[in-house]
Design a protein around this motif. Structure first.
Motif, mmCIF file in Angstrom:
data_model
loop_
_atom_site.group_PDB
_atom_site.id
_atom_site.type_symbol
_atom_site.label_atom_id
_atom_site.label_comp_id
_atom_site.label_asym_id
_atom_site.label_seq_id
_atom_site.Cartn_x
_atom_site.Cartn_y
_atom_site.Cartn_z
ATOM 1 N N SER A 1 -3.317 1.900 -10.045
ATOM 2 C CA SER A 1 -3.521 2.533 -11.348
ATOM 3 C C SER A 1 -3.011 3.964 -11.278
ATOM 4 O O SER A 1 -2.699 4.484 -10.201
ATOM 5 C CB SER A 1 -4.998 2.506 -11.755
ATOM 6 N N GLU A 2 -2.950 4.585 -12.404
ATOM 7 C CA GLU A 2 -2.414 5.946 -12.465
ATOM 8 C C GLU A 2 -3.254 6.910 -11.644
ATOM 9 O O GLU A 2 -2.739 7.795 -10.961
ATOM 10 C CB GLU A 2 -2.347 6.415 -13.920
ATOM 11 N N GLY A 3 -4.560 6.751 -11.687
ATOM 12 C CA GLY A 3 -5.432 7.656 -10.942
ATOM 13 C C GLY A 3 -5.675 7.209 -9.512
ATOM 14 O O GLY A 3 -5.653 8.002 -8.572
ATOM 15 N N CYS A 4 -5.882 5.896 -9.365
ATOM 16 C CA CYS A 4 -6.197 5.339 -8.037
ATOM 17 C C CYS A 4 -5.029 4.465 -7.581
ATOM 18 O O CYS A 4 -4.913 3.294 -7.965
ATOM 19 C CB CYS A 4 -7.482 4.510 -8.115
ATOM 20 N N GLU A 5 -4.151 5.054 -6.785
ATOM 21 C CA GLU A 5 -2.930 4.337 -6.398
ATOM 22 C C GLU A 5 -3.148 3.361 -5.247
ATOM 23 O O GLU A 5 -2.453 2.355 -5.141
ATOM 24 C CB GLU A 5 -1.837 5.343 -6.027
ATOM 25 N N SER A 6 -4.068 3.653 -4.356
ATOM 26 C CA SER A 6 -4.264 2.797 -3.183
ATOM 27 C C SER A 6 -5.687 2.254 -3.130
ATOM 28 O O SER A 6 -6.635 2.907 -3.549
ATOM 29 C CB SER A 6 -3.962 3.573 -1.898
ATOM 30 N N VAL A 7 -5.793 1.031 -2.617
ATOM 31 C CA VAL A 7 -7.085 0.351 -2.480
ATOM 32 C C VAL A 7 -7.092 -0.356 -1.138
ATOM 33 O O VAL A 7 -6.082 -0.920 -0.715
ATOM 34 C CB VAL A 7 -7.284 -0.665 -3.621
ATOM 35 N N THR A 8 -8.225 -0.342 -0.463
ATOM 36 C CA THR A 8 -8.365 -1.097 0.781
ATOM 37 C C THR A 8 -9.422 -2.177 0.601
ATOM 38 O O THR A 8 -10.270 -2.098 -0.291
ATOM 39 C CB THR A 8 -8.759 -0.188 1.961
#
Length: 362
Positions: A297-304
């Motif tokens: 997403s625009e604010g949260c680019e990375s997820v684990t």
């Protein structure tokens, strides 16, 4: 083959394929079986050529139907070729079997229905026009203009168009019911947000596999820090993350012959075939590589994400297997997240795996 009022295109095409073999045998009987052939006395000169072409075509298409699915890119081409073949074979047979008054004319109704099933009203109209032209050409070439022949010619064309019109109406209604059934199935078994199978379908599949004492792998996964992501970036960003993970997992499930599920909230699951640990590591290589490359997403680019993976061993009860895999997942979460815990004791770290792979290639 399962018979149903709601058969898909592949099952329908298989029925038409079987019908071709039936008419193939009927053709041999009426041309070569003495009690019939002697009485009917049909023209035989070009029939062996038609028989040879028909046998080769039907054998090839029968093999293709067994091997390909309805979603195959060549399936539509196969169905179109089948309708064209049926049309040519019918005209050929009519020309050999007394033309306009041929007892084989009712096959024309099947050709119309075949075209109508795939192209609805357009198929009904095009096939009816094509058959009218072909049938009229035979009528003209044979030059049998006596009352009885002309009457049969006109009557057959009338019934041909009635079948075409009413057949298209029936097919449209059948397809509408089929689509409604598909929508109902999607609502029952698919998660609306991610497009993955839902919790209910997961429980059913897990029960089926364990009750059948099949060997398979259960993978349970969880998005790390998902509550904080929702709190910081909002629930719309959280939904976007879930959608993109759903797309990644669908692609992965297809490649590994697996099923992917949204277990609930930010939790996901896979049911994998029983593969060796090296293949399990490759599965997580692909999974984590796709997660790492995705801009969520625009604010949260990375997820684990964290995972646990365990084997059914052909005997585990559903609840026991689920509980054990959950423990492995919780262990992965408790030991730093962004990792996968195997029942063998091995812990998969994506960053470490990347370094190991890079070192092995040097």
């Amino acid at each position: 083959m399962k018979l149903s009022l709601y058969m898909d295109d592949r099952e329908t095409e298989k029925i038409f394929s079987y019908l071709r073999w039936i008419f193939f045998l009927v053709g041999i009987l009426v041309f070569y079986y003495p009690p019939l052939a002697d009485r009917l006395n049909f023209t035989k000169e070009t029939f062996p050529l038609l028989l040879t072409i028909g046998f080769v075509y039907m054998a090839v298409t029968q093999t293709a139907l067994v091997k390909m699915s309805a979603g195959n890119e060549y399936f539509n081409l196969l169905t179109k070729a089948g309708i064209v073949f049926d049309y040519i074979a019918l005209m050929w047979l009519l020309a050999l079997t007394n033309g306009v008054i041929s007892p084989l004319f009712p096959i024309a109704y099947l050709v119309v229905m075949h075209a109508t099933i795939y192209w609805r009203t357009k198929g009904a109209i095009i096939s009816s026009i094509s058959l009218t032209i072909g049938y009229s050409t035979i009528f003209y070439v044979h030059a049998q203009f006596d009352f009885n022949t002309t009457f049969v010619f006109i009557l057959n064309l009338i019934f041909l168009w009635i079948i075409g019109v009413f057949g298209s109406l029936i097919v449209i209604r059948e397809r509408k019911h089929l689509r409604q059934k598909e929508i109902f199935h999607e609502l029952m078994f698919t998660d609306y947000l991610t497009g993955l199978y839902n919790h209910r379908h997961f429980q059913e599949q897990l029960r089926v596999l364990t009750s059948g004492k099949q060997n398979f792998l259960l993978v349970m996964g969880d998005i790390d820090h998902f509550k904080q992501i929702n709190d910081q970036f909002g629930h719309l960003a959280g939904d976007e993350i879930l959608k993109k993970i759903g797309r990644i997992f669908q692609e992965l499930a297809t490649e590994f012959d697996a099923q992917a599920f949204r277990y609930g909230g930010e939790e996901f699951a896979f049911l994998l075939p029983a593969i060796e640990e090296t293949s399990q590591i490759r599965f997580f290589d692909d999974l984590y590589e796709r997660l790492s490359a995705e801009k969520f997403s625009e604010g949260c680019e990375s997820v684990t994400m964290s995972f646990g993976i365990a084997s059914s061993k052909g005997a585990a009860l559903p609840d026991k297997l689920l509980g054990y895999t959950d423990q492995l997942l919780y262990s992965a979460k408790a030991n730093g997240k962004n990792q996968a815990k195997f029942e063998s004791g091995y812990t998969y770290f994506y960053s470490q795996a990347k370094d190991e792979i890079a070192a092995s290639r040097q």
